[in-house]
Design a protein around this motif. Structure first.
Motif, PDB file in Angstrom:
ATOM      1  N   ASP A  84      15.770   9.361  -6.430  1.00  0.00           N
ATOM      2  CA  ASP A  84      14.412   9.376  -5.882  1.00  0.00           C
ATOM      3  C   ASP A  84      13.458  10.147  -6.795  1.00  0.00           C
ATOM      4  OD1 ASP A  84      15.038   7.831  -3.681  1.00  0.00           O
ATOM      5  OD2 ASP A  84      15.541   9.583  -2.438  1.00  0.00           O
ATOM      6  N   SER A  85      13.952  11.209  -7.405  1.00  0.00           N
ATOM      7  CA  SER A  85      13.129  11.985  -8.338  1.00  0.00           C
ATOM      8  C   SER A  85      12.741  11.145  -9.547  1.00  0.00           C
ATOM      9  CB  SER A  85      13.884  13.225  -8.808  1.00  0.00           C
ATOM     10  OG  SER A  85      14.246  14.029  -7.721  1.00  0.00           O
ATOM     11  N   PHE A 129       8.546   7.833 -12.576  1.00  0.00           N
ATOM     12  CA  PHE A 129       8.100   6.609 -13.227  1.00  0.00           C
ATOM     13  C   PHE A 129       6.959   5.915 -12.499  1.00  0.00           C
ATOM     14  CE2 PHE A 129      12.198   6.901 -15.450  1.00  0.00           C
ATOM     15  CZ  PHE A 129      11.703   6.829 -16.735  1.00  0.00           C
ATOM     16  N   ARG A 130       6.536   6.460 -11.381  1.00  0.00           N
ATOM     17  CA  ARG A 130       5.354   5.925 -10.715  1.00  0.00           C
ATOM     18  C   ARG A 130       4.074   6.457 -11.334  1.00  0.00           C
ATOM     19  NH1 ARG A 130       7.408   6.156  -4.513  1.00  0.00           N
ATOM     20  NH2 ARG A 130       8.821   4.388  -4.700  1.00  0.00           N
ATOM     21  N   PHE A 131       4.163   7.525 -12.108  1.00  0.00           N
ATOM     22  CA  PHE A 131       3.042   8.131 -12.819  1.00  0.00           C
ATOM     23  C   PHE A 131       1.887   8.473 -11.881  1.00  0.00           C
ATOM     24  CE2 PHE A 131       5.124   5.508 -16.083  1.00  0.00           C
ATOM     25  CZ  PHE A 131       5.503   6.530 -16.940  1.00  0.00           C
ATOM     26  N   SER A 179       0.743  12.563  -6.928  1.00  0.00           N
ATOM     27  CA  SER A 179       1.374  13.012  -5.690  1.00  0.00           C
ATOM     28  C   SER A 179       2.697  12.282  -5.460  1.00  0.00           C
ATOM     29  CB  SER A 179       0.439  12.772  -4.512  1.00  0.00           C
ATOM     30  OG  SER A 179       0.181  11.392  -4.377  1.00  0.00           O
ATOM     31  N   MET A 180       3.561  12.926  -4.679  1.00  0.00           N
ATOM     32  CA  MET A 180       4.846  12.352  -4.309  1.00  0.00           C
ATOM     33  C   MET A 180       4.995  12.457  -2.795  1.00  0.00           C
ATOM     34  SD  MET A 180       7.295  14.087  -7.131  1.00  0.00           S
ATOM     35  CE  MET A 180       6.904  14.002  -8.860  1.00  0.00           C
ATOM     36  N   LYS A 181       5.581  11.455  -2.191  1.00  0.00           N
ATOM     37  CA  LYS A 181       5.760  11.442  -0.746  1.00  0.00           C
ATOM     38  C   LYS A 181       7.185  11.848  -0.409  1.00  0.00           C
ATOM     39  CE  LYS A 181       4.566   8.486   3.106  1.00  0.00           C
ATOM     40  NZ  LYS A 181       4.137   7.160   3.507  1.00  0.00           N
ATOM     41  N   CYS A 182       7.310  12.770   0.526  1.00  0.00           N
ATOM     42  CA  CYS A 182       8.636  13.216   0.969  1.00  0.00           C
ATOM     43  C   CYS A 182       9.305  12.094   1.751  1.00  0.00           C
ATOM     44  CB  CYS A 182       8.504  14.468   1.827  1.00  0.00           C
ATOM     45  SG  CYS A 182      10.075  15.049   2.500  1.00  0.00           S
TER      46      CYS A 182
END
Length: 99
Positions: free
Chosen positions: A15-16, A21-23, A26-29
């Motif tokens: 998941d990390s 690679f989404r660049f 923000s990241m969603k938990c």
């Protein structure tokens, strides 16, 4: 590994990598759905990892390596960087300035 600051849930290594690679900033938990941001120190460290493959090109010219060996070294370094980057990621619940 990545740990959510809200719920304490841990993101897996895979998941990390997907988040990297989404660049996106923000990241969603995956556990609570809250938005997390990469910390400033983590961004600085991971940006240095990106420089490793670039630094090796002048060194390969200096040591007069063949193009095939340069390509193999570059691929090995890129794979190593991709595998190591998630271990240096740290999350925060607020968007920090870049510097």
């Amino acid at each position: 590994m990545l740990t959510c600051k809200k719920c304490g849930g841990k993101l897996s290594w895979f998941d990390s990598i997907k988040q990297l690679f989404r660049f996106r900033k923000s990241m969603k938990c995956n556990h609570c759905g809250e938005i997390q941001y990469q910390s400033t120190s983590s961004r600085n460290i991971t940006s240095l990892f990106v420089l490793f493959p670039i630094i090796t090109i002048p060194l390969s010219v200096l040591f007069n390596l063949s193009p095939t060996s340069v390509l193999l070294v570059e691929v090995a370094i890129i794979v190593a960087v991709i595998f190591l980057m998630p271990f240096f990621l740290k999350l925060t619940d607020k968007d920090e300035p870049t510097w």
